[in-house]
Design a protein around this motif. Structure first.
Motif, PDB file in Angstrom:
ATOM      1  N   LYS A 135      15.201   1.011   0.362  1.00  0.00           N
ATOM      2  CA  LYS A 135      14.455   2.232   0.020  1.00  0.00           C
ATOM      3  C   LYS A 135      13.274   2.359   0.986  1.00  0.00           C
ATOM      4  N   PRO A 136      13.255   3.388   1.821  1.00  0.00           N
ATOM      5  CA  PRO A 136      12.092   3.554   2.707  1.00  0.00           C
ATOM      6  C   PRO A 136      10.856   3.860   1.855  1.00  0.00           C
ATOM      7  N   ILE A 142      10.548  -0.795   4.737  1.00  0.00           N
ATOM      8  CA  ILE A 142      11.674  -0.509   3.873  1.00  0.00           C
ATOM      9  C   ILE A 142      11.708  -1.566   2.757  1.00  0.00           C
ATOM     10  N   ARG A 206      10.933  -1.262   9.527  1.00  0.00           N
ATOM     11  CA  ARG A 206      11.880  -0.226   9.973  1.00  0.00           C
ATOM     12  C   ARG A 206      12.018  -0.231  11.479  1.00  0.00           C
TER      13      ARG A 206
END
Ligand code: SF4
Ligand code: SF4
Ligand code: FES
Length: 517
Positions: A135-136, A142, A206
């Protein structure tokens, strides 16, 4: 001062020290998840349980203070049993992600399982509590909720260090989730640090994830060059490519942290526009030439007199020293420049408005700043300077420098990239970035710190000290230094503020200059 015994070894430590810290001094590692030296003590993971004689129960080493005569066992059977139990508990609901997890190789669950556990799971796979994956939660981070061991390091970081409180725990029991606070995004100037302190693969970068397995990467100790704070960093690299910057502990500079802009600034060091060979203009052609021929041309123009040199605060102390020698030998006027974008972000924590790593270095060596570069460019415009040297000084976009660059009869540009300034040049000498050479910067507080070469310069680009040493040699300016350390030794002998310093004395953490001691 209390004396305590840990695993049969005695040590005298100051009052109030915790057992985990005392053990550290003896080189004894007590496994831990939630404890982090830069954060408050939470004491929630129980991984650091140790046996302390005369106490009926095991105690957590991260929150137990030493007492005179205390006898601690970190490897006793009771301690081992507790460590295995805590790991088994943490792994009950942990996903079997290791082969696809980007934390593999630097995961404290993997490491501690191998060091302290090594038992087969007694819990059936299908019974695991499933949570949200990938889930960012911000531009840099993340979150994989299943992998979280609920240590609360990240929560304490955003509460205590950035005071932005984007993260918190929700739900109860084995359904507890680490998640964003309602309406928040993890988007503060230091957000990347939560990835570094997350002991498992719950928070990953990320920018970095899946680009390289960490066991293939090499590390070099360095300092960030993206602002005047000089945060201590490690450069992770492989086969000439830099993959990431991570902060390196230095209590006098950045403690354990670095800002996001600095963290991502490694990209600027390996852009598409790197200069890989010397260029020279002849008639209408701007063509690659050998270093030998470029140096001969440069030296010939420097000998003709009416020379001006602008050196920027991106230059190392060693380069500034050599530039000064070149200026003396050529009878040139010398000016320094320390330019940052107007309104550049800064705060009262780490980030400085000065986006140059070595403005103090120019000051320490007495290079005139402020209006000096303006005067020099004015002289280039009115013809009293006929050869202008720009060292790491991309001036084309600076005030109205373009008209001076157009008018000066001979322009020598020494830089890393094909800048707009380089388009005006008669000769361009390609040099290394600070990740490609050794040297020192003096940060905003006057702390002199070493940076070390991580990767090789591209093509024929030379380290800055080497390129300038070659110019000085071609000019007949005396001794040729055989390395940056020798240049620094000559500088330290000459410059009062640096007297007594050497690469060995600077070590990993640097030293303050005399006036800042
Ligand atoms: S996400 Fe990482 S740092 Fe945050 S609580 Fe979970 S395990 Fe700890
Ligand atoms: S505060 Fe400055 S020196 Fe530190 S990481 Fe950020 S840009 Fe780099
Ligand atoms: S490290 Fe001591 S309880 Fe977590």
């Amino acid at each position: 001062m209390p004396t305590i015994e840990i695993d049969g070894r005695k040590i005298e430590v100051e009052d109030g020290l915790t057992v985990i810290r005392a053990a550290e001094r003896l080189g004894i590692e007590i496994p831990h998840y939630c404890w982090h030296p830069g954060l408050s003590i939470a004491g929630n993971c129980r991984m650091c349980l140790v046996e302390i004689e005369k106490l009926p129960k095991l105690q957590i080493a991260c929150n137990t203070r030493v007492a005179d005569g205390m006898v601690v066992h970190t490897t006793s059977e009771k301690t081992r049993t507790a460590q295995r139990a805590v790991l088994e508990f943490l792994l009950i609901n942990h996903p079997i992600d290791c082969p696809v997890c980007d934390q593999a190789g630097e995961c404290k669950l993997q490491e501690y399982y191998m060091d302290y556990d090594r038992q087969r799971s007694r819990f059936p796979l299908p019974g695991k509590v499933r949570k949200r994956k990938a889930k960012p939660i911000g531009p840099l981070v993340i979150l994989d909720q299943e992998r979280c061991v609920l240590c609360s390091r990240c929560v304490r970081f955003v509460d205590e260090v950035t005071h932005t409180s984007e993260l918190a725990f929700y739900q109860r029991g084995d359904h507890v989730d680490l998640d964003l606070a309602p309406g928040k995004v993890l988007d503060n100037p230091y957000s990347g640090n939560v990835v570094d302190i997350c002991p498992v693969g719950a928070l990953t970068s990320r920018d970095f994830r899946f680009r390289a397995r960490v066991w293939y990467l090499e590390r070099a100790e360095s300092v960030c060059g993206a602002c005047a704070n000089g945060c201590n960093i490690e450069i992770y690299h492989r086969e000439g490519t830099i993959f990431r910057f991570q902060p390196r502990e230095n209590d006098a500079v950045n403690e354990y942290w670095m800002c996001d802009a600095g963290r991502l600034s490694y990209r600027d060091l390996q852009g598409e526009g790197r200069l890989t060979q010397p260029f020279a203009r002849s008639a209408d052609e701007f063509a690659p030439v050998s270093w030998e021929s470029a140096l001969a041309t440069v030296a010939a123009h420097l000998r003709e007199g009416k020379v001006g040199i602008v050196v920027s605060a991106r230059a190392s102390n060693e380069e500034i020293f050599l530039i000064r020698r070149i200026a003396e030998t050529a009878g040139a006027r010398l000016a320094g420049i320390s330019w940052s974008p107007p309104g550049a972000f800064h705060d009262d924590f780490l980030v400085k408005a000065d986006k140059n790593p070595n403005t103090q270095g120019l000051r320490l060596q007495g290079v005139a700043l402020d209006g000096a570069a303006d005067e020099l460019l004015a002289a280039a415009r009115d013809g009293s300077i006929r050869t202008l040297v720009l060292h790491r000084a991309d001036l084309a976009a600076w005030r109205d420098a373009g008209s001076a660059l157009e008018r000066v009869p001979y322009l020598i540009v020494i830089d890393t990239d094909r800048s707009e300034t380089a388009q005006y040049a008669n000769v361009v000498l390609p040099v290394a970035t600070y990740a490609e050479s050794d040297g020192t910067f003096a940060n905003h507080a006057g702390r002199v710190q070493r940076f070390r070469r991580a990767v090789m310069p591209p093509g024929e680009a030379k380290a800055g000290w080497d390129a300038l040493g070659a110019v000085l040699g071609a000019l007949g300016g005396g001794v040729r230094f055989d390395g940056p350390e020798a240049v620094f030794a000559a500088l330290a002998a000459e410059c009062g503020a640096l007297n007594g310093m050497s690469y060995a004395a600077l070590g990993a953490l640097g030293q303050p200059v005399a006036s800042a001691r």
